[in-house]
Design an enzyme around this catalytic site. Structure first.
Site, short mmCIF file in Angstrom:
data_model
loop_
_atom_site.label_atom_id
_atom_site.label_comp_id
_atom_site.label_asym_id
_atom_site.label_seq_id
_atom_site.Cartn_x
_atom_site.Cartn_y
_atom_site.Cartn_z
N GLU A 63 9.27 15.40 16.23
CA GLU A 63 9.68 15.28 14.82
C GLU A 63 8.90 16.32 14.00
OE1 GLU A 63 8.39 11.77 12.57
OE2 GLU A 63 10.37 11.69 11.67
N GLU B 74 9.29 0.53 11.00
CA GLU B 74 10.30 1.58 10.80
C GLU B 74 9.59 2.90 11.02
OE1 GLU B 74 13.47 1.29 10.19
OE2 GLU B 74 13.72 -0.75 9.46
N GLY C 107 2.27 3.46 13.37
CA GLY C 107 2.98 2.20 13.58
C GLY C 107 2.45 1.45 14.79
N CYS D 226 13.37 10.71 7.67
CA CYS D 226 13.13 10.11 8.99
C CYS D 226 14.38 10.19 9.86
CB CYS D 226 12.70 8.66 8.84
SG CYS D 226 13.82 7.69 7.83
N LYS E 257 0.84 -1.19 0.00
CA LYS E 257 0.00 0.00 0.00
C LYS E 257 0.87 1.23 0.00
CE LYS E 257 -1.74 2.76 2.83
NZ LYS E 257 -1.80 3.90 1.93
N GLY F 206 6.51 4.41 8.59
CA GLY F 206 5.66 5.59 8.72
C GLY F 206 5.82 6.18 10.10
N SER F 207 4.81 6.92 10.53
CA SER F 207 4.94 7.63 11.81
C SER F 207 4.75 6.66 12.98
CB SER F 207 3.88 8.72 11.88
OG SER F 207 2.60 8.14 11.85
N THR F 208 5.24 7.06 14.13
CA THR F 208 5.15 6.21 15.31
C THR F 208 3.70 5.94 15.72
OG1 THR F 208 7.36 6.77 16.01
CG2 THR F 208 5.87 6.00 17.74
P1 NAD Z 1 1.96 7.82 8.30
O1 NAD Z 1 2.15 6.99 9.51
O2 NAD Z 1 0.92 8.85 8.30
O3 NAD Z 1 1.61 6.87 7.04
C1 NAD Z 1 2.46 5.80 6.66
C2 NAD Z 1 1.63 4.81 5.87
O4 NAD Z 1 0.64 4.25 6.73
C3 NAD Z 1 0.87 5.42 4.69
O5 NAD Z 1 0.86 4.52 3.62
C4 NAD Z 1 -0.52 5.59 5.28
O6 NAD Z 1 -1.54 5.60 4.28
C5 NAD Z 1 -0.64 4.34 6.15
N1 NAD Z 1 -1.65 4.42 7.20
C6 NAD Z 1 -2.23 5.53 7.74
N2 NAD Z 1 -3.12 5.17 8.69
C7 NAD Z 1 -3.09 3.82 8.77
C8 NAD Z 1 -3.76 2.86 9.58
N3 NAD Z 1 -4.65 3.23 10.50
N4 NAD Z 1 -3.47 1.57 9.42
C9 NAD Z 1 -2.54 1.18 8.52
N5 NAD Z 1 -1.89 2.04 7.71
C10 NAD Z 1 -2.15 3.34 7.84
O7 NAD Z 1 3.39 8.41 7.93
P2 NAD Z 1 3.75 9.43 6.78
O8 NAD Z 1 3.27 10.77 7.19
O9 NAD Z 1 3.32 8.88 5.47
O10 NAD Z 1 5.34 9.37 6.81
C11 NAD Z 1 6.13 10.13 7.63
C12 NAD Z 1 6.63 9.35 8.81
O11 NAD Z 1 7.32 8.19 8.36
C13 NAD Z 1 7.61 10.11 9.65
O12 NAD Z 1 7.32 9.92 11.01
C14 NAD Z 1 8.96 9.47 9.30
O13 NAD Z 1 9.93 9.60 10.29
C15 NAD Z 1 8.55 8.06 9.07
N6 NAD Z 1 9.55 7.36 8.26
C16 NAD Z 1 10.34 6.43 8.86
C17 NAD Z 1 11.33 5.78 8.13
C18 NAD Z 1 12.22 4.75 8.77
O14 NAD Z 1 12.91 4.02 8.04
N7 NAD Z 1 12.25 4.63 10.08
C19 NAD Z 1 11.49 6.07 6.78
C20 NAD Z 1 10.65 7.02 6.19
C21 NAD Z 1 9.68 7.65 6.95
#
Ligand code: NAD
Length: 501
Positions: A405, A274, A257, A308, A199, A252-254
């Protein structure tokens, strides 16, 4: 096509494939080897963050679409061409897919730059070429998966372990490195023989959909990779909870996650998370100031700060504090803010209005909390979601802008005197994704590296990322590793076999 988009494609003379892909105005998602619409018929609009104009629509996938994709991935895992491939076949197929990507690298870079607002130069190098290298690296591991024999104490037995692919992987990725993050998940999974439902982030689905077109032409068997576009709360949720998904790999975000992790644990799935970061750069009095500046530009001022592992907290020894602040401020004058497709551009827009508002809100909080703006802090006067690169001094660890962040081009700088103080300040954060130490004293570099509570550390640089090295966070930055040979374990089951002779 929107006239602004049309004018941009003409101005920057994009490839014919980029023009055709974008001018189509709509792209379908990819399930079981077919490009298809969502079962509800609804679509989402993807916009260009450099001007806010609509770029194209993609299907708004549903839970039922996700179920179809999981069923296709399960079938491809259990039987058919993929399931019958030898490790050598898988390696060769992955190498072929990497070659095809390389042939289309310019187009993929342009599509990614437009969709995610990335400066094209860095996008070509970091997003596209490094993804191709990543696939090639992981392809090599397909032929090197090994269990082992054991001398056990039960008489008359022969014992060994088998390594087996976990099965269907549900991959959920963010928008800041759309293609990169997709293959950080998929390449290792493919190498060991898994199949995937991915996704992409709702706002950046374009590059992976283009790549699926060229992969299909290159002979990727049906059902091995499935892409479901749409909302995280619908598709991501369903993937994390689906009984036929054996492994969830999320970036994605904590907070998201944590939600995904709970659902995955409930279903007893393998899990990699991650997550977010707020990484510290620690610079001692003998540090090379140019290297500190470079570290900042390679992370918190790269990709408009949407990194990130960005070194967004800089702790500098008091002796070189002012010189470092001056050097950083002067370097920020060289940042070229502009159209993502302009090769001169070094900083594009924030990805969306929401991210732009969030970054500007944090800058406002920083001012209210008493930090001093040493550079930037303003909205850039042009269309799109552009923020000036921003440097805050007179900060302390109690401030929101130092603890949270921001995910934008905002660096906070704090002076320290002793090594003990520097380590304490650097570790005083919920996250632990990345970090760096700047010093010419090797003993101190190693000593401090060992004390930093973070998944990776660079010495005299920040954020060198290499597929051969595992990447993943400590503390609230996550669980598990992407990349490196360590990642393969996250897509493998270990079976114990004991034969009574
Ligand atoms: P996000 O958590 O909003 O979204 C990440 C993904 O999760 C997207 O595809 C989103 O559609 C999906 N998502 C949203 N709600 C969901 C749910 N309830 N259930 C399952 N999936 C869901 O994050 P973002 O704003 O897209 O990305 C930014 C964040 O990602 C930052 O916190 C950044 O630090 C982190 N990030 C971490 C790494 C790493 O390797 N640690 C790498 C890149 C980004």
């Amino acid at each position: 096509m929107n006239p602004t988009i049309e004018a941009m494609l003409t101005k920057y003379n994009v490839t014919r494939q980029t023009r055709d892909f974008i001018s189509a105005g709509h792209q379908k998602m990819f399930i079981n080897g077919e490009f298809c619409e969502s079962d509800c018929g609804e679509t989402s609009t993807v916009e260009d963050p450099s001007n806010g104009c609509p770029l194209m629509t993609v299907p708004r996938g549903t839970a039922a679409d996700t179920d179809r994709a999981v069923a296709a991935a399960k079938a491809a895992f259990q039987s058919g061409p993929w399931a019958e491939m030898t490790p050598g076949d898988r390696q060769n197929l992955m190498l072929k897919l990497a070659d095809v990507m390389e042939e289309h690298a310019q187009t993929i870079a342009e599509i990614e730059a437009i969709d995610a607002g990335k400066a094209i130069g860095g996008c070509y190098e970091v997003d596209i070429l490094s993804t191709i290298g990543h696939i090639r690296f992981m392809a090599g591991w397909a032929t090197k998966i090994e269990g082992n024999t054991r001398e056990i104490s039960t008489p008359n037995t022969f014992a060994f372990t088998l390594k087996e692919p976990v099965g269907v992987v549900g991959a959920i990725v963010p928008w800041n490195w759309p293609l990169n993050m997709s293959f950080w998940k998929m390449a290792a999974a493919l190498a060991v023989g898994c199949t995937i439902v991915l996704k992409p982030a709702e706002i950046t689905p374009m590059s992976i959909l283009y790549v699926m077109k060229i992969f299909k032409e290159a002979g990727l068997p049906d059902g091995v990779i499935n892409i479901v576009t749409g909302k995280g709360s619908v598709i991501g949720n369903r993937l994390a909870a689906h009984p036929d998904v054996n492994k969830v790999s999320f970036t994605g975000s904590t907070p998201t996650g944590q939600t995904v992790g709970k659902a995955a644990v409930e279903g007893m799935k393998h899990l990699t998370l991650e997550l977010g970061g707020k990484s510290a750069m620690v610079a001692f009095e003998d540090a090379d100031i140019d290297a500190i500046v470079e570290g900042a530009h390679a992370s918190v001022f790269f990709n408009a700060g949407q990194v990130c592992s960005a070194g967004s907290r800089l702790y500098v020894h008091k002796e070189i504090y002012q010189d470092t602040v001056d050097a950083l401020a002067s370097s920020l004058k060289e940042v070229v803010i502009g159209d993502p497709l302009n090769p001169e551009t070094t900083q594009g827009p924030q990805i969306s209005k929401g991210q732009f508002d969030s970054v500007m809100n944090y800058i406002g909080i920083g001012k209210e909390e008493g930090a001093t703006l040493a550079f930037g802090g303003n909205v850039v006067d042009r269309e799109g979601y552009y923020v000036e690169p921003t440097l805050f001094t007179d900060c302390n660890n109690g401030m929101t802008i130092v603890q949270e962040e921001i995910f934008g081009p905002v660096l906070t700088v704090i002076p320290f005197i002793t090594e003990e103080e520097a380590v304490r300040l650097a570790n005083d954060n919920i996250y632990g994704l990345s970090g760096s130490v700047f010093t010419r004293d090797l003993s101190r570099a190693i000593r401090v590296t060992k004390r930093l509570e973070t998944g990776s550390v660079c010495i005299n640089a920040h954020d060198i990322v290499d597929v051969a090295m595992p990447f993943g966070g400590y503390k609230m930055s996550g669980i598990g590793k992407d990349m490196g040979k360590e990642q393969l374990e996250h897509f493998l089951e270990t079976k114990s076999v004991i034969a009574q002779l």
